[in-house]
Every structure is written in structure tokens, then in C-alpha cells.
Scaffold this active site. Structure first.
Site, PDB file in Angstrom:
ATOM      1  N   TYR A  72       0.904  -1.195  -0.218  1.00 50.86           N
ATOM      2  CA  TYR A  72       0.196  -0.232   0.004  1.00 50.86           C
ATOM      3  C   TYR A  72       0.494   0.853  -0.254  1.00 50.86           C
ATOM      4  CZ  TYR A  72      -3.771  -3.207   1.020  1.00 50.86           C
ATOM      5  OH  TYR A  72      -5.233  -3.883   0.944  1.00 50.86           O
ATOM      6  N   SER A  73       0.799   2.279  -0.918  1.00 44.98           N
ATOM      7  CA  SER A  73       1.065   3.518  -1.254  1.00 44.98           C
ATOM      8  C   SER A  73       1.247   4.272   0.026  1.00 44.98           C
ATOM      9  CB  SER A  73       1.122   4.015  -2.170  1.00 44.98           C
ATOM     10  OG  SER A  73       1.062   3.321  -3.281  1.00 44.98           O
ATOM     11  N   CYS A  99       0.035   7.070 -10.987  1.00 46.00           N
ATOM     12  CA  CYS A  99      -0.355   6.038  -9.693  1.00 46.00           C
ATOM     13  C   CYS A  99      -1.460   5.882  -9.828  1.00 46.00           C
ATOM     14  CB  CYS A  99       0.200   6.683  -8.366  1.00 46.00           C
ATOM     15  SG  CYS A  99       0.199   5.750  -7.104  1.00 46.00           S
ATOM     16  N   GLU A 155       3.974   4.035 -11.503  1.00 41.39           N
ATOM     17  CA  GLU A 155       3.180   3.001 -10.194  1.00 41.39           C
ATOM     18  C   GLU A 155       2.393   3.050 -10.299  1.00 41.39           C
ATOM     19  OE1 GLU A 155       6.406   1.920  -6.956  1.00 41.39           O
ATOM     20  OE2 GLU A 155       4.562   2.943  -5.447  1.00 41.39           O
ATOM     21  N   TYR A 173      -1.239  -0.502 -10.388  1.00 41.92           N
ATOM     22  CA  TYR A 173      -0.935  -1.821  -9.582  1.00 41.92           C
ATOM     23  C   TYR A 173      -2.380  -2.289  -9.989  1.00 41.92           C
ATOM     24  CZ  TYR A 173      -2.648   1.572  -6.189  1.00 41.92           C
ATOM     25  OH  TYR A 173      -3.366   2.649  -5.533  1.00 41.92           O
TER      26      TYR A 173
HETATM   27  P1  FAD Z   1      -7.248 -10.179  -2.885  1.00 42.86           P
HETATM   28  O1  FAD Z   1      -7.610 -11.337  -1.788  1.00 42.86           O
HETATM   29  O2  FAD Z   1      -5.721  -9.828  -2.669  1.00 42.86           O
HETATM   30  O3  FAD Z   1      -7.520 -10.197  -3.942  1.00 42.86           O
HETATM   31  C1  FAD Z   1      -7.614  -9.749  -5.262  1.00 42.86           C
HETATM   32  C2  FAD Z   1      -8.736  -9.441  -5.958  1.00 42.86           C
HETATM   33  O4  FAD Z   1     -10.177 -10.754  -6.412  1.00 42.86           O
HETATM   34  C3  FAD Z   1      -9.746  -9.106  -5.344  1.00 42.86           C
HETATM   35  O5  FAD Z   1     -10.701  -8.171  -6.352  1.00 42.86           O
HETATM   36  C4  FAD Z   1     -11.505  -9.637  -4.730  1.00 42.86           C
HETATM   37  O6  FAD Z   1     -12.087  -9.347  -4.859  1.00 42.86           O
HETATM   38  C5  FAD Z   1     -10.828 -11.013  -6.136  1.00 42.86           C
HETATM   39  N1  FAD Z   1     -10.869 -12.534  -5.457  1.00 42.86           N
HETATM   40  C6  FAD Z   1     -10.672 -12.719  -4.796  1.00 42.86           C
HETATM   41  N2  FAD Z   1     -10.994 -14.050  -4.581  1.00 42.86           N
HETATM   42  C7  FAD Z   1     -11.779 -14.576  -5.882  1.00 42.86           C
HETATM   43  C8  FAD Z   1     -12.182 -15.712  -6.964  1.00 42.86           C
HETATM   44  N3  FAD Z   1     -12.103 -16.447  -6.094  1.00 42.86           N
HETATM   45  N4  FAD Z   1     -12.321 -15.727  -7.866  1.00 42.86           N
HETATM   46  C9  FAD Z   1     -12.661 -13.559  -8.351  1.00 42.86           C
HETATM   47  N5  FAD Z   1     -11.679 -12.963  -8.218  1.00 42.86           N
HETATM   48  C10 FAD Z   1     -11.662 -13.006  -6.048  1.00 42.86           C
HETATM   49  N6  FAD Z   1      -4.647  -0.114  -2.811  1.00 42.86           N
HETATM   50  C11 FAD Z   1      -5.251   0.651  -2.487  1.00 42.86           C
HETATM   51  O7  FAD Z   1      -5.891   0.117  -1.995  1.00 42.86           O
HETATM   52  N7  FAD Z   1      -4.827   1.531  -1.803  1.00 42.86           N
HETATM   53  C12 FAD Z   1      -2.478   1.439  -2.775  1.00 42.86           C
HETATM   54  O8  FAD Z   1      -2.930   2.858  -2.112  1.00 42.86           O
HETATM   55  C13 FAD Z   1      -2.535   0.838  -2.879  1.00 42.86           C
HETATM   56  N8  FAD Z   1      -1.306   0.874  -3.070  1.00 42.86           N
HETATM   57  C14 FAD Z   1      -0.318  -0.487  -4.134  1.00 42.86           C
HETATM   58  C15 FAD Z   1       0.914  -0.346  -3.830  1.00 42.86           C
HETATM   59  C16 FAD Z   1       1.353  -0.779  -4.839  1.00 42.86           C
HETATM   60  C17 FAD Z   1       2.942  -0.462  -5.334  1.00 42.86           C
HETATM   61  C18 FAD Z   1       0.805  -2.222  -4.883  1.00 42.86           C
HETATM   62  C19 FAD Z   1       1.794  -3.529  -6.141  1.00 42.86           C
HETATM   63  C20 FAD Z   1      -0.495  -2.511  -5.024  1.00 42.86           C
HETATM   64  C21 FAD Z   1      -0.966  -1.369  -4.465  1.00 42.86           C
HETATM   65  N9  FAD Z   1      -2.296  -1.450  -4.024  1.00 42.86           N
HETATM   66  C22 FAD Z   1      -2.949  -0.610  -3.047  1.00 42.86           C
HETATM   67  C23 FAD Z   1      -2.981  -2.973  -4.343  1.00 42.86           C
HETATM   68  C24 FAD Z   1      -3.274  -3.893  -2.936  1.00 42.86           C
HETATM   69  O9  FAD Z   1      -1.373  -3.728  -2.647  1.00 42.86           O
HETATM   70  C25 FAD Z   1      -3.929  -5.144  -2.897  1.00 42.86           C
HETATM   71  O10 FAD Z   1      -3.599  -6.086  -3.913  1.00 42.86           O
HETATM   72  C26 FAD Z   1      -5.506  -5.205  -3.356  1.00 42.86           C
HETATM   73  O11 FAD Z   1      -5.727  -3.965  -1.820  1.00 42.86           O
HETATM   74  C27 FAD Z   1      -6.082  -6.540  -2.836  1.00 42.86           C
HETATM   75  O12 FAD Z   1      -5.472  -6.454  -1.593  1.00 42.86           O
HETATM   76  P2  FAD Z   1      -6.700  -7.799  -1.308  1.00 42.86           P
HETATM   77  O13 FAD Z   1      -6.216  -8.448  -0.266  1.00 42.86           O
HETATM   78  O14 FAD Z   1      -7.745  -6.851  -0.849  1.00 42.86           O
HETATM   79  O15 FAD Z   1      -7.246  -8.814  -2.609  1.00 42.86           O
END
Ligand code: FAD
Length: 377
Positions: free
Chosen positions: A154-155, A335, A375, A377
Site C-alpha cells: 500500500y502506498s 499512480c 507505479e 497496480y
Molecule cells: P485479494 O484477496 O488479494 O484479492 C484480489 C482480488 O481478487 C480482489 O478484487 C478480490 O475480490 C478478487 N477475488 C478474491 N477471490 C476471488 C475468486 N475466488 N475469484 C475471483 N476473484 C476473486 N491498494 C489500495 O487500495 N491503496 C493503495 O494505496 C495501494 N497501493 C499499492 C501500491 C503498490 C506498489 C501495489 C503493488 C499495490 C497497491 N495496492 C493499493 C493494491 C493492494 O496491494 C492490493 O492488491 C489490494 O488491496 C487487493 O488486496 P486484497 O487482499 O484486498 O485482495
């Protein structure tokens, strides 16, 4: 006011964002200075400011900031390091931090929820503006039974001093990842994003596992305090820019006296989805020569072809100025969601061709000069 080029181009501040003014974000961190509050109740009439700004300058390469009272920060030793902190806490030995607050940033008509999350790291996980933290949500990795969940990045949405200006906290801007079944259109909570929902559901006092900080691409180059920074964001992509802008306009940072131009383009769905709009509007009021702020509300604004207004449409609207600023050495940052880049790249390529320039050559040059920061994602 040095080297200021005057022009009559409108700054494009939409006047219908009353709802975001009603939302009083970050009420917990009121700092009062000379009868001015930095958070709620901004004494600012956007309509009149908009009219005033329309007849003002547009391109200011190097203007001094007006002298406005700023907030003292500590410890100023956070300025001393020559290199940014990196990977102080790794996945195998994360830091246990504490949630200070979780607040929704959006209004009722926003599609989806985005939260501002303040985390106490007790000055143990210092970071620079533009870096990210990793969060390891609780529970088991479904793909590797017996192992912890994967880290999510997360940024960081605060400056190195944090929202309380004491270097003890970091803030994140997190959008809940929600899954809708494509056939029924209904939410399926079993498939909702793990970490984003864990963070948005957490309560003050909860413990979280933190790694990092990481990332160098989005660090704010500070060698020239009069530089121009063009910041393009969709949704939570605004997070690193909030950190930059607090450093530039809100904090009294001994070693960084910003006198350049910061220009933020923010794309969201509608005015209820605007993030940190009150903070940014305050900078516009206090530093009109150093800050520009253009919002693309896809569901409320129309582009020149009558379609939805995306951030690339705003870029196109100001492409002449943007290209001139880039030629003059401006930094440009992108971003947010990955999907934002193709549309933006297409627009920049088309504009370059219309100007008789090769986008490929220009992009190579921008990357070589370290002016291009992405950046997504
Ligand atoms: P996950 O559990 O990882 O799931 C990913 C996606 O898959 C979700 O949309 C979920 O609904 C879907 N999913 C889950 N299960 C299933 C299934 N069975 N079938 C289909 N789809 C499914 N995010 C922010 O909100 N703010 C930020 O500032 C931010 N900064 C970032 C900076 C960088 C450098 C990077 C790489 C990423 C950033 N992100 C940011 C994204 C963040 O890292 C996560 O990827 C995001 O919050 C999703 O993670 P999660 O664990 O909630 O979802």
C-alpha cells in the site's frame, strides 16, 4: 514571483463538489495555527476562488511560495539520512504496528468504499514520501496451507512526519476490494479482497503486521525545490501525492522549501468519490501560484466528444502546457490502477504526433532524465 508566464487558460476547477466539503475528513487531527484550521470547516468559497483563478497565471516555472503559516514537524532528524529507508522489516519478521483510526473518505454516492487508515509505528518504521508499506493480513495463505498470507503493498498517504506531525504514524488510503458475481451481479463476500477488507474493518488499537518500507520510483526528487511536479492519479493512486503535498504546503520542513509548481490530476467516478479534496482545495486557496488541481469525474463530467471524462481527457485538455513543462524538466508521476496507463499513453502519443514529435523518443528521453515515474497496480 519570478519567471511567471501569464496566460488566460482556465484552471478547470469544477464548482460542484459541495458534498466533499461537507465530509469532514480526518477530524481527529485538527491543528490550529493563527486561527486557521487545517482540517474541518475550511473558510473557503470555491466558486469565488474559481472565478479568481480563471484570470490568473497558468505556467509558473519558478515562483516563490507565499509565506503562509505552516505546521512544525518533529523529529527533524528524519531529514538527515542521505538514502531512503528500505526493507527495515521483512516478510519473515514483520513489525507489529497499531491501528490509530479508520475513516471512510467517500460519500454515500461513491461506488465502493475507500478508507483513510492511520497506523502507529512508534517511529520504528520510518519512510519517505512516495514509498509503500507491506501488510500481512491475518490467517493462512489459501494456496500454501500452514503459511501466512502473502504481503500486500500500500502506498503511504502521509508525509514522513505522519498526520500528527510527530513521525510516529503512517497513513494508508485503501479501497475495499469487493467481488460481484458476474452472473447475478450480487456481492460474494467469500471472494472479497482479504487485506483491503481487513484494513478497512480494523478498529483503533488493533495490531497489524507491517513490512517495508519499499519503493524508490515514486520518491519526490528534492534537489531542485523550484521544480515542477505533474501528478496523475486514479482513485487511491492519489496516496503518494497526498504525502508530497503535505510536505510542500502544510509542513514547515527545515530542509525543503518548495517554491515550484505541483499540478495534481485526479480521476474518480463522481464528486462523492473525491479523496482528500478539502486538503487539496485548501492548498489551491493558499498557494494558487504553486498548486494546480484538476479533477476528472467520469460519471459527472463530459469530455470534448461528449463521453465520460477520464484523467487522460484532462491531460489532453492541457497537453500543450504539459509538454512545455516536460520540455522544461518537469517530473511526471502516474499512480493508480494499471488500466489507467494505456489510455494515457495513447493520448500522450497522439498529442506528440500532432505536435510533430515522436512520442517514443520523448518517452526515452524522459526516462533517461529520470522525469518519468510510474507505479500502477
Ligand atoms: P485479494 O484477496 O488479494 O484479492 C484480489 C482480488 O481478487 C480482489 O478484487 C478480490 O475480490 C478478487 N477475488 C478474491 N477471490 C476471488 C475468486 N475466488 N475469484 C475471483 N476473484 C476473486 N491498494 C489500495 O487500495 N491503496 C493503495 O494505496 C495501494 N497501493 C499499492 C501500491 C503498490 C506498489 C501495489 C503493488 C499495490 C497497491 N495496492 C493499493 C493494491 C493492494 O496491494 C492490493 O492488491 C489490494 O488491496 C487487493 O488486496 P486484497 O487482499 O484486498 O485482495
Amino acid at each position: 514571483m519570478a519567471h511567471c508566464i501569464l496566460s488566460q487558460v482556465p484552471v478547470g476547477v469544477p464548482i460542484s463538489c459541495d458534498s466533499s466539503f461537507r465530509r469532514s475528513v480526518l477530524k481527529t487531527h485538527n491543528v490550529t495555527l493563527h486561527d486557521k484550521s487545517w482540517t474541518s470547516g475550511i473558510p473557503f468559497n470555491l466558486k469565488s476562488a474559481n472565478t479568481r483563478l480563471r484570470s490568473r497565471f497558468v505556467v509558473c516555472m519558478s515562483v516563490q511560495q507565499a509565506s503562509k503559516p505552516k505546521v512544525a514537524v518533529s523529529p527533524v532528524t528524519l531529514e538527515d539520512a542521505k538514502e531512503p529507508p528500505l526493507h527495515l522489516y521483512k516478510n519473515k519478521e514483520p513489525y507489529t504496528a497499531t491501528i490509530v483510526s479508520v475513516e471512510s473518505l467517500v460519500g454515500p454516492k461513491a461506488p465502493g468504499e475507500t478508507c483513510h487508515i492511520v497506523i502507529d509505528h512508534g517511529r520504528n518504521v520510518p519512510y519517505w514520501e512516495g514509498q509503500s508499506y507491506g501488510i500481512i493480513p491475518p490467517g493462512e495463505n489459501p494456496k500454501k496451507p500452514g503459511s501466512p498470507q502473502n504481503v500486500r503493498l500500500y502506498s503511504i498517504a502521509s508525509s514522513r512526519y505522519g498526520d500528527n506531525f510527530d513521525g510516529k504514524t503512517a497513513s494508508l488510503c485503501v479501497r475495499r476490494a469487493v467481488y460481484y458475481d458476474p452472473e447475478t451481479g450480487k456481492e460474494d463476500p467469500s471472494k472479497n479482497g482479504v487485506c483491503s477488507n481487513f484494513l478497512c474493518d480494523s478498529k483503533p488499537g488493533d495490531k497489524i503486521q507491517l513490512t517495508g518500507p519499499s519503493g524508490k520510483i515514486m520518491l519526490l526528487p528534492e534537489d531542485d525545490p523550484n521544480a515542477t511536479h505533474i501528478m496523475i492519479a486514479t482513485g487511491t493512486g492519489v496516496a503518494p501525492y497526498r504525502g508530497y503535498l503535505r510536505r510542500m504546503f502544510m509542513e514547515d520542513v527545515p530542509k525543503f522549501k518548495f517554491g515550484g509548481l505541483a499540478w495534481l490530476f485526479l480521476g474518480v467516478a463522481n464528486s462523492d468519490s473525491l479523496l482528500y479534496d478539502d486538503e487539496f482545495s485548501k492548498y489551491l486557496q493558499d498557494y494558487p501560484d504553486n498548486f494546480r488541481y484538476d479533477r476528472a469525474l467520469s460519471r459527472e463530467h463530459r469530455n470534448k466528444s461528449g463521453g465520460k471524462m477520464y484523467v487522460q481527457d484532462k491531460i489532453e485538455e492541457y497537453s500543450d502546457e504539459i509538454f512545455k513543462l516536460l520540455d522544461g524538466g518537469a517530473h511526471i508521476y502516474f499512480c493508480g490502477l494499471k488500466g489507467m496507463m494505456p489510455g494515457i499513453q495513447d493520448t500522450l502519443k497522439r498529442v506528440a504526433e500532432e505536435r510533430g514529435e515522436s512520442w517514443e523518443q520523448k518517452l526515452t528521453q524522459l526516462k533517461k532524465n529520470k522525469q518519468w515515474h510510474v507505479e500502477v497496480y
